[in-house]
Scaffold this active site. Structure first.
Site, PDB file in Angstrom:
ATOM      1  N   ASP A  52       1.620  -4.993   5.342  1.00 39.27           N
ATOM      2  CA  ASP A  52       1.423  -4.371   6.659  1.00 39.27           C
ATOM      3  C   ASP A  52       1.465  -5.437   7.754  1.00 39.27           C
ATOM      4  O   ASP A  52       1.366  -5.119   8.943  1.00 39.27           O
ATOM      5  CB  ASP A  52       0.138  -3.536   6.707  1.00 39.27           C
ATOM      6  N   SER A  53       1.666  -6.718   7.352  1.00 38.80           N
ATOM      7  CA  SER A  53       1.963  -7.766   8.331  1.00 38.80           C
ATOM      8  C   SER A  53       3.285  -7.468   9.033  1.00 38.80           C
ATOM      9  O   SER A  53       3.610  -8.105  10.033  1.00 38.80           O
ATOM     10  CB  SER A  53       2.017  -9.142   7.651  1.00 38.80           C
ATOM     11  N   ASP A  91       1.844  -2.280   0.878  1.00 37.24           N
ATOM     12  CA  ASP A  91       0.499  -2.110   1.438  1.00 37.24           C
ATOM     13  C   ASP A  91       0.280  -0.671   1.889  1.00 37.24           C
ATOM     14  O   ASP A  91       1.126  -0.105   2.599  1.00 37.24           O
ATOM     15  CB  ASP A  91       0.330  -3.010   2.677  1.00 37.24           C
ATOM     16  N   LYS A 121      -0.899  -1.735  -2.630  1.00 42.84           N
ATOM     17  CA  LYS A 121      -2.022  -2.670  -2.442  1.00 42.84           C
ATOM     18  C   LYS A 121      -2.975  -2.085  -1.406  1.00 42.84           C
ATOM     19  O   LYS A 121      -2.530  -1.509  -0.404  1.00 42.84           O
ATOM     20  CB  LYS A 121      -1.504  -4.048  -2.001  1.00 42.84           C
ATOM     21  N   GLU A 123      -6.829  -2.878   0.723  1.00 41.42           N
ATOM     22  CA  GLU A 123      -7.846  -3.876   1.080  1.00 41.42           C
ATOM     23  C   GLU A 123      -9.233  -3.317   0.810  1.00 41.42           C
ATOM     24  O   GLU A 123      -9.539  -2.192   1.210  1.00 41.42           O
ATOM     25  CB  GLU A 123      -7.724  -4.256   2.565  1.00 41.42           C
ATOM     26  N   GLU A 190      -7.513 -13.689   0.113  1.00 38.64           N
ATOM     27  CA  GLU A 190      -7.011 -14.291   1.356  1.00 38.64           C
ATOM     28  C   GLU A 190      -8.087 -15.132   2.036  1.00 38.64           C
ATOM     29  O   GLU A 190      -9.208 -14.668   2.278  1.00 38.64           O
ATOM     30  CB  GLU A 190      -6.531 -13.176   2.303  1.00 38.64           C
TER      31      GLU A 190
END
Ligand code: KIV
Length: 272
Positions: A52-53, A91, A121, A123, A190
Site C-alpha cells: 500500500d506504499s 496489502d 498481507k 498490519e 518493520e
C-alpha cells in the site's frame, strides 16, 4: 522428498518455508505495475509485494491511508501479468479489514479473485487475529506485518523506530507468536531493533522478513522506488540505494527536450 531449491519453478509459501529451514535468505521488493514486476521477476526476486506504499510512491499521498481496495486490485492485476516465478503478496489497504473478520475476508477474496495474486498481507497482531483466522480458513495465505505499521501512523505520530521499550517489544513477540499460531506463512517486521527482530526470527518457524530490522531476519524487503533511487527525499538509515534512477531519468528527459528543441531528434534514420 523435497524439491531442490534450484529446480523451483514458482515460489510458493512452502518454498519460502524450505528456504528458512535451509538458511537461504528470502528477497522481497515492492512492485506496483507490469513493467517493473517483469524486471523484478526476471532478476529472480522471491516475493513481489504490491504494497500500500503505492499510495505514497505511485499516487503521491503523504500516507498509505487513502489508497482504496479497487486501486490495490488494479496494481495487483498489473503486477500479476508481469510475473512468472515470484510469489505475489498484496496489502489489504486501510479500512478494508479492521472493522470485522467478515469484511476482511470479503476484501481478501476480492484481491485473490480479481487480481490472481497469491497471498495477502495485513498490519497488526492480536487486534486483527480473528480476521487472520477467517481469511486463512478460506484457503488464502496470509502474511503478517508488525513493528512500524504505517496504516497506524496517526496513532504513533511519527515514523520512528518501534518496540524499543520492553512493553512494546513483549507485545510484538506475543503478536508474532499469535500470527504464527493462526497460520500466517510469514511476517514482515518493520523498523524495530535488530536484536528484537533476530530473537523473533529465531523463535518462529515461519519466515520473518525485515525492513529496517537488521540482518538477523530470514529475508529483507525494500520499496523498489527507494532502492532504485527514484524517490529522493526518503533517506532512512536502513535504506541502501542501488541506483540513482531519479538522475538517470531526469537527465534522459532533459537530453530529449534539448534534442527535440534543436531539431536533432528525429534524425534521418529515425524516420520513415
Ligand atoms: O507497503 C509497503 O511497501 C510495505 C513494506 C514497507 C513492507 O508494507
Amino acid at each position: 522428498m523435497s524439491t531442490a531449491l534450484k529446480d523451483v519453478k514458482r515460489i510458493t509459501t512452502h518454498v519460502l518455508m524450505q528456504m528458512k529451514n535451509e538458511g537461504k535468505k528470502i528477497t522481497m521488493l515492492t512492485g506496483y505495475d507490469y513493467s517493473m514486476a517483469k524486471i523484478l521477476d526476471d532478476a529472480g526476486i522471491d516475493i513481489i509485494l504490491v504494497g500500500d506504499s503505492a499510495s505514497n510512491v505511485m499516487a503521491g499521498h503523504e500516507t498509505t491511508l487513502p489508497i482504496t481496495l479497487d486501486q490495490m486490485i488494479y496494481h495487483a492485476q498489473s503486477v500479476v501479468r508481469g510475473v512468472t516465478k515470484a510469489l505475489v503478496v498484496v496489502d489489504l489497504p486501510f479500512g478494508s479489514y479492521q472493522s470485522n473478520p467478515g469484511k476482511a475476508l470479503e476484501s481478501a477474496v476480492r484481491i485473490m479473485k480479481e487480481s490472481g495474486a497469491h497471498a495477502v498481507k495485513l498490519e497488526g497482531g492480536q487486534e486483527i487475529i480473528e480476521a487472520v483466522y477467517k481469511i486463512i480458513a478460506s484457503g488464502i495465505p496470509v502474511m503478517g506485518h508488525l513493528g512500524l505499521m504505517p496504516q497506524s501512523i496517526y496513532k504513533y505520530g511519527t515514523y520512528s523506530v518501534r518496540a524499543k521499550e520492553e512493553d512494546e517489544a513483549n507485545k510484538l513477540i506475543s503478536d508474532a507468536k499469535l500470527l504464527q499460531k493462526a497460520g500466517c506463512f510469514g511476517i514482515v517486521l518493520e523498523k524495530i531493533p535488530s536484536t528484537l527482530a533476530t530473537q523473533v526470527a529465531q523463535s518462529l518457524e515461519i519466515p520473518v522478513i525485515g525492513i529496517g530490522a537488521g540482518n538477523g531476519c530470514d529475508g529483507q524487503v525494500l520499496v523498489s522506488h527507494d532502492l532504485l533511487g527514484i524517490t529522493k527525499d526518503f533517506n532512512p538509515r536502513f535504506l541502501r540505494r542501488y541506483a540513482d534512477l531519479y538522475t538517470v531519468i531526469k537527465e534522459s528527459v532533459e537530453n530529449y527536450i534539448e534534442d527535440v528543441r534543436s531539431s536533432d531528434f528525429p534524425n534521418e534514420k529515425e524516420q520513415y
